[in-house]
Design a protein around this motif. Structure first.
Motif: not given
Length: 179
Positions: A80-86, A139-143
């Motif tokens: 629904t929102k997705g994930y983001e890491k900066l 999990v993929a974004v964090g990795q």
């Protein structure tokens, strides 16, 4: 019973959860995610609420109860929102830039470091010193973010390195002058 496992998962409009024999599939406006699960765990979907229950109170089954509930909740949020890491690149003359779909980092080595994003993860440069990692799979974004950070870990004396935007680096005092 697990405090996390017994909480119901709210399923917003536009998201469908399909439970099969040994996997559950979450489809939403941003994409589709699939997760296999243990047969000792039961996932039921009643309208806009999904619940996760366990077959018995054995230790490994109790541990998986909260795990699969949280994986399901993260998948619903992801589609629904997705994930983001900066990430922030901090160093004298250090920079990040995009060349096509590759992220190129100049971080003090004798050569630039190229990073290719895996399927389902998008890399972009907000500025020359900020990198954004986006995707629907938490999990993929964090990795991927952790892999980029590990290229040049932050050091405590000058603060040089690649760090998360919200990460605080505890600084150390350098050598004091001798006689």
């Amino acid at each position: 019973m697990s405090r996390i496992g017994r909480e119901p998962v709210a399923i917003p409009a536009g998201v469908t959860v399909d439970v099969r024999e040994n996997e559950f599939i979450v489809k939403g406006p941003l994409g589709t995610l699939t997760q296999a699960y243990d047969p000792a765990i039961t996932i039921t979907v009643d309208g806009a609420v999904a619940t996760v229950t366990r077959a018995n109170d054995l230790g490994p089954v109790r541990a998986k109860h909260g795990l699969y509930r949280m994986l399901l909740a993260n998948m619903v949020t992801g589609v629904t929102k997705g994930y983001e890491k900066l990430l922030v690149v901090n160093g004298v003359g250090w920079k990040a830039q995009m060349q096509g779909s590759k992220l190129v980092l100049n971080v003090g080595f004798s050569h630039p470091v190229e990073v290719v994003a895996p399927e389902g993860v998008t890399l972009s440069c907000v500025s020359q010193t900020e990198v954004s990692v986006k995707g629907i799979d938490k999990v993929a974004v964090g990795q991927v973010a952790a892999n980029i950070r590990s290229i040049r870990l932050p050091e405590p004396y000058h603060g040089y390195g690649i760090r998360y935007k919200d990460e605080v680096i505890v600084r150390k005092e350098g050598k004091t002058a001798g006689k």
